[in-house]
Design a protein around this motif. Sequence first.
Motif, PDB file in Angstrom:
ATOM      1  N   GLY A  83     112.327 -84.105 -56.999  1.00 16.90           N
ATOM      2  CA  GLY A  83     112.528 -85.512 -56.707  1.00 16.90           C
ATOM      3  C   GLY A  83     113.860 -86.035 -57.244  1.00 16.90           C
ATOM      4  O   GLY A  83     114.721 -85.266 -57.643  1.00 16.90           O
ATOM      5  N   THR A  84     113.983 -87.372 -57.243  1.00 15.50           N
ATOM      6  CA  THR A  84     115.208 -87.974 -57.791  1.00 15.50           C
ATOM      7  C   THR A  84     114.815 -88.979 -58.867  1.00 15.50           C
ATOM      8  O   THR A  84     113.679 -89.441 -58.906  1.00 15.50           O
ATOM      9  N   ASP A  85     115.766 -89.286 -59.757  1.00 18.41           N
ATOM     10  CA  ASP A  85     115.445 -90.225 -60.830  1.00 18.41           C
ATOM     11  C   ASP A  85     115.793 -91.661 -60.427  1.00 18.41           C
ATOM     12  O   ASP A  85     116.075 -91.935 -59.257  1.00 18.41           O
ATOM     13  N   LYS A  86     115.746 -92.543 -61.424  1.00 16.96           N
ATOM     14  CA  LYS A  86     115.858 -93.966 -61.112  1.00 16.96           C
ATOM     15  C   LYS A  86     117.210 -94.370 -60.544  1.00 16.96           C
ATOM     16  O   LYS A  86     117.359 -95.463 -60.012  1.00 16.96           O
ATOM     17  N   THR A  87     118.223 -93.487 -60.716  1.00 21.10           N
ATOM     18  CA  THR A  87     119.519 -93.809 -60.123  1.00 21.10           C
ATOM     19  C   THR A  87     119.819 -92.849 -58.978  1.00 21.10           C
ATOM     20  O   THR A  87     120.969 -92.715 -58.568  1.00 21.10           O
ATOM     21  N   GLY A  88     118.790 -92.162 -58.492  1.00 20.08           N
ATOM     22  CA  GLY A  88     118.960 -91.322 -57.320  1.00 20.08           C
ATOM     23  C   GLY A  88     119.574 -89.961 -57.588  1.00 20.08           C
ATOM     24  O   GLY A  88     119.972 -89.266 -56.658  1.00 20.08           O
ATOM     25  N   ARG A  89     119.658 -89.557 -58.847  1.00 14.11           N
ATOM     26  CA  ARG A  89     120.214 -88.233 -59.141  1.00 14.11           C
ATOM     27  C   ARG A  89     119.126 -87.173 -58.966  1.00 14.11           C
ATOM     28  O   ARG A  89     117.947 -87.418 -59.238  1.00 14.11           O
ATOM     29  N   ASP A  90     119.539 -85.991 -58.515  1.00 12.54           N
ATOM     30  CA  ASP A  90     118.596 -84.917 -58.244  1.00 12.54           C
ATOM     31  C   ASP A  90     118.062 -84.342 -59.558  1.00 12.54           C
ATOM     32  O   ASP A  90     118.830 -83.815 -60.368  1.00 12.54           O
ATOM     33  N   VAL A  91     116.742 -84.452 -59.770  1.00 11.89           N
ATOM     34  CA  VAL A  91     116.176 -84.046 -61.058  1.00 11.89           C
ATOM     35  C   VAL A  91     116.253 -82.532 -61.242  1.00 11.89           C
ATOM     36  O   VAL A  91     116.537 -82.042 -62.337  1.00 11.89           O
ATOM     37  N   PHE A  92     116.057 -81.773 -60.154  1.00 13.33           N
ATOM     38  CA  PHE A  92     116.114 -80.314 -60.264  1.00 13.33           C
ATOM     39  C   PHE A  92     117.492 -79.868 -60.758  1.00 13.33           C
ATOM     40  O   PHE A  92     117.607 -79.058 -61.684  1.00 13.33           O
ATOM     41  N   ALA A  93     118.533 -80.443 -60.152  1.00 13.64           N
ATOM     42  CA  ALA A  93     119.893 -80.100 -60.586  1.00 13.64           C
ATOM     43  C   ALA A  93     120.102 -80.493 -62.042  1.00 13.64           C
ATOM     44  O   ALA A  93     120.713 -79.763 -62.823  1.00 13.64           O
ATOM     45  N   ARG A  94     119.546 -81.650 -62.418  1.00 14.20           N
ATOM     46  CA  ARG A  94     119.715 -82.095 -63.802  1.00 14.20           C
ATOM     47  C   ARG A  94     119.012 -81.159 -64.774  1.00 14.20           C
ATOM     48  O   ARG A  94     119.510 -80.906 -65.868  1.00 14.20           O
ATOM     49  N   VAL A  95     117.834 -80.655 -64.368  1.00 11.96           N
ATOM     50  CA  VAL A  95     117.122 -79.723 -65.246  1.00 11.96           C
ATOM     51  C   VAL A  95     117.941 -78.448 -65.426  1.00 11.96           C
ATOM     52  O   VAL A  95     118.088 -77.941 -66.535  1.00 11.96           O
ATOM     53  N   LEU A  96     118.518 -77.940 -64.312  1.00 14.86           N
ATOM     54  CA  LEU A  96     119.306 -76.705 -64.415  1.00 14.86           C
ATOM     55  C   LEU A  96     120.553 -76.917 -65.270  1.00 14.86           C
ATOM     56  O   LEU A  96     120.808 -76.169 -66.216  1.00 14.86           O
ATOM     57  N   TYR A  97     121.327 -77.953 -64.940  1.00 15.62           N
ATOM     58  CA  TYR A  97     122.562 -78.186 -65.704  1.00 15.62           C
ATOM     59  C   TYR A  97     122.252 -78.629 -67.132  1.00 15.62           C
ATOM     60  O   TYR A  97     122.972 -78.281 -68.067  1.00 15.62           O
ATOM     61  N   GLY A  98     121.179 -79.416 -67.274  1.00 12.42           N
ATOM     62  CA  GLY A  98     120.776 -79.846 -68.615  1.00 12.42           C
ATOM     63  C   GLY A  98     120.394 -78.659 -69.482  1.00 12.42           C
ATOM     64  O   GLY A  98     120.638 -78.647 -70.684  1.00 12.42           O
ATOM     65  N   GLY A  99     119.795 -77.640 -68.835  1.00 12.03           N
ATOM     66  CA  GLY A  99     119.431 -76.431 -69.569  1.00 12.03           C
ATOM     67  C   GLY A  99     120.633 -75.791 -70.227  1.00 12.03           C
ATOM     68  O   GLY A  99     120.536 -75.304 -71.357  1.00 12.03           O
ATOM     69  N   ARG A 100     121.783 -75.821 -69.527  1.00 13.32           N
ATOM     70  CA  ARG A 100     122.991 -75.239 -70.111  1.00 13.32           C
ATOM     71  C   ARG A 100     123.274 -75.834 -71.481  1.00 13.32           C
ATOM     72  O   ARG A 100     123.485 -75.126 -72.459  1.00 13.32           O
ATOM     73  N   VAL A 101     123.275 -77.184 -71.527  1.00 11.83           N
ATOM     74  CA  VAL A 101     123.620 -77.859 -72.778  1.00 11.83           C
ATOM     75  C   VAL A 101     122.537 -77.627 -73.832  1.00 11.83           C
ATOM     76  O   VAL A 101     122.829 -77.284 -74.982  1.00 11.83           O
ATOM     77  N   SER A 102     121.261 -77.805 -73.422  1.00 13.99           N
ATOM     78  CA  SER A 102     120.178 -77.660 -74.388  1.00 13.99           C
ATOM     79  C   SER A 102     120.148 -76.261 -74.982  1.00 13.99           C
ATOM     80  O   SER A 102     119.981 -76.088 -76.189  1.00 13.99           O
TER      81      SER A 102
END
Lengths: 319, 304
Positions: free
Chosen positions: B84-103
Amino acid sequence: MLTYVIRRILILIPMLLTISFLVYTALELTPGDAVSALINPEVASRLSDAQFAELREAYGLNKPFIVRYGIWLSNVMQGNFGHSLAGGVPISTIFLDRLPATLELSLVALLFSTVLGCILGTYSALKRGSITDSSLTVVGMIGVSIPEFFFGLVALLIFALNLGWLPVGGRLLPGYETIWDRVPHIIMPAMVLSLMMTAGVMRYARSSMLDALTREFITTARSKGLPEWRINLLHGFRVALTPVIVLIGFRLPLLIGGSVIIEQVFQWPGIGNEFIGAVRGSDYPLVMMIALFSVFAVLMASLIIDVLTALIDPRVRLS
Amino acid sequence: MSSRSLNKKFDKILAREEAGELSSNSGSRALKKLLNNRLALVGLILFSIIIFTAVFAPLFTSADPMKINLRNLSQPPSADHWFGTDKTGRDVFARVLYGGRVSILVGLGSGIIAAIIGVLVGAYTGYKGGWLDVIALRVSELFMSFPQIILVLLLVSIIGQSLINLMIIFVLTGWGGMYRMARARMLSLREEEYVQALQSFGLSTATICYKHILPNALGPIMVNITLSTAAFILAEAGLSFLGLGVPASIPTWGNILNVAQEIRVLQNFWWMWLPVGATISLFVLSVNFIGDGLRDATDPSQQG
């Protein structure tokens, strides 16, 4: 025994002094005037520059650093922790307000996780190698892998929002004072906190019990023809309990720390919630005093554990 | 004969005996044991999958994790947006993948740096003893007398929020455990006969301690790294969830979860926080499985 206790306390003192010194140094270095940390900001805002300078003199703020530290320390020891920057409330008042809530939550969680962890761990050890044992081990590992606040959120969604069985957060509604009004509020945060802690206790109780079961007195008990449950519970578990008590002691301070995020998730009005608010608002005096207090709690807990273990095991106090 | 050539000769024998044959043997045995452990294997597979998808995120999603799309707000999962997308329309799947890099960078990076510092200090002071040892021990006690989260938050409030600061804070609060373990191992290993033999050959303290004793403590060190990595990833998630970790502009697992503080999101938009939370749990679980397997494989006293 008394000399042992005194010796332990004497070891604690330099530690506490060092940490309080570091905390005071940090306080002096952080932004904000030292006077405003000491007196009520409401009052401070109405003071003239001359009065301010007078106050600086009166509080000894023009004296050398080490003297200022001494004054601050004697204030702290008399229970005068200074004022919070937000609202100018005395920090001691905040402690009195918030600590009971944290202690209530922590103690319930500690009690529950200890009982459940001991039962599961002992059972696991007795059934060593069975399917129950290995699945309990896996469940325990899953338990320590889930972020506690995420677990809390899921519980919140299921039990408060979807099923509506329990309140979303808070501790007490205004006007409801009896114990039965409190119970629904504490169930979820306490359960979440204690389930997260149970895994550790369980693991520890299991290895401690396994260790106890290989001792010779177990063989002796068995050769006397005692029933198996008596051997396990009265002989094995009793011995296995000592290291578990030590573990629980070490968890006491962890409870102050561990409940910080859970308090936030469930809006529990405890010291952890206050701490996060203070960090967010850069309320340095409050942040430092809560940190100092938590160190004090840790050191006291370790003192109590040492004394308890010395009481149980005479070898400790002689070494 | 100069001590240097003797040193060299001795090292050669030692290298052949220990590293060449013995340790490679025990290494492969440990590896075999690790792979035989079903949970550790599951852990390794999960770990690899998550690391792979995070590192090669562009292969798995074409969406930009930062791109705001105001015509696509809070959409439930679909073929286009798996989470899905978040409250500002960003793709959550992409955020999880890219966020994983930082985390993962924060967790693994701080875990490894804390281990290096802890081991370097612990091995040296533990072997050497004396006043250096006393000072290091006292300093570590100082750090460890704070409940971890309180110390982390205290440091956050003092030095401020940023990715680098967070890693510094994790290293500062995490080196103590590793230091204590390395020191304890050193205290028992330095009494071994082979250490006395090395000393009589005139080898320098640093060589004996880092080159000859340290490899014997590698097992517990690896286990400890996995444990602290798991702890740091959980800590990052917790802090960012509170809004006190990595600055909100950088996607991390914790920052994605941050929205779940809002009851409305918690109740209505499960896709914004549930998949991330599950990903964190799975990743930490995989690290714990690996750590447990490593412990079993390298430490015979822990078996059963």
